[in-house]
Design a protein around this motif. Structure first.
Motif, PDB file in Angstrom:
ATOM      1  N   TRP A  71      48.217  35.197  43.887  1.00  0.00           N
ATOM      2  CA  TRP A  71      47.181  36.206  43.673  1.00  0.00           C
ATOM      3  C   TRP A  71      47.005  37.078  44.916  1.00  0.00           C
ATOM      4  CZ3 TRP A  71      41.671  34.477  41.774  1.00  0.00           C
ATOM      5  CH2 TRP A  71      40.868  35.604  41.540  1.00  0.00           C
ATOM      6  N   ARG A 120      48.023  41.131  45.125  1.00  0.00           N
ATOM      7  CA  ARG A 120      47.003  42.168  45.327  1.00  0.00           C
ATOM      8  C   ARG A 120      47.118  42.887  46.663  1.00  0.00           C
ATOM      9  NH1 ARG A 120      41.101  40.293  46.323  1.00  0.00           N
ATOM     10  NH2 ARG A 120      41.279  41.248  48.322  1.00  0.00           N
ATOM     11  N   LYS A 154      41.987  46.707  44.073  1.00  0.00           N
ATOM     12  CA  LYS A 154      41.968  45.247  44.229  1.00  0.00           C
ATOM     13  C   LYS A 154      40.877  44.639  43.353  1.00  0.00           C
ATOM     14  CE  LYS A 154      43.985  44.691  48.748  1.00  0.00           C
ATOM     15  NZ  LYS A 154      43.838  44.344  50.143  1.00  0.00           N
ATOM     16  N   ARG A 155      39.745  45.306  43.284  1.00  0.00           N
ATOM     17  CA  ARG A 155      38.646  44.802  42.444  1.00  0.00           C
ATOM     18  C   ARG A 155      39.067  44.762  40.982  1.00  0.00           C
ATOM     19  NH1 ARG A 155      32.955  47.206  43.849  1.00  0.00           N
ATOM     20  NH2 ARG A 155      32.426  45.425  42.561  1.00  0.00           N
ATOM     21  N   ASN A 170      41.605  41.972  40.581  1.00  0.00           N
ATOM     22  CA  ASN A 170      40.906  40.684  40.596  1.00  0.00           C
ATOM     23  C   ASN A 170      40.289  40.384  39.229  1.00  0.00           C
ATOM     24  OD1 ASN A 170      41.521  40.284  43.285  1.00  0.00           O
ATOM     25  ND2 ASN A 170      39.529  40.967  44.022  1.00  0.00           N
TER      26      ASN A 170
END
Length: 76
Positions: free
Chosen positions: A45, A49, A57-58, A61
């Motif tokens: 992960w 990212r 990235k948010r 995620n």
């Protein structure tokens, strides 16, 4: 011999999980490293990212959490 259904196996190590990740990334036209059978979810992960901007990235995620939750719910 059947592989153990632990969290790493369910989320990233089993072939079905890797196919789900592949389909999600292809469907969204995301270029990220695909998880491999020996990978650890958290390490993969963070690697995946690393090339995104902060705002993206948010979003990434959110995608990872949603897919991981879906994979978990299918197995439990």
């Amino acid at each position: 011999m059947q592989e153990e259904d632990n969290a790493e196996h369910i989320h990233i190590q089993c072939p079905y999980a890797r196919q789900v990740w592949h389909q999600c990334f292809n469907g969204l036209n995301l270029v990220v490293p695909q998880p491999h059978g020996q990978d650890n979810l958290l390490e993969w992960w963070f690697l995946a990212r690393s090339n995104f901007t902060r705002a993206n990235k948010r979003a990434f995620n959110t995608l990872v959490v949603a897919v991981a939750w879906s994979l978990w719910k299918q197995k439990t």
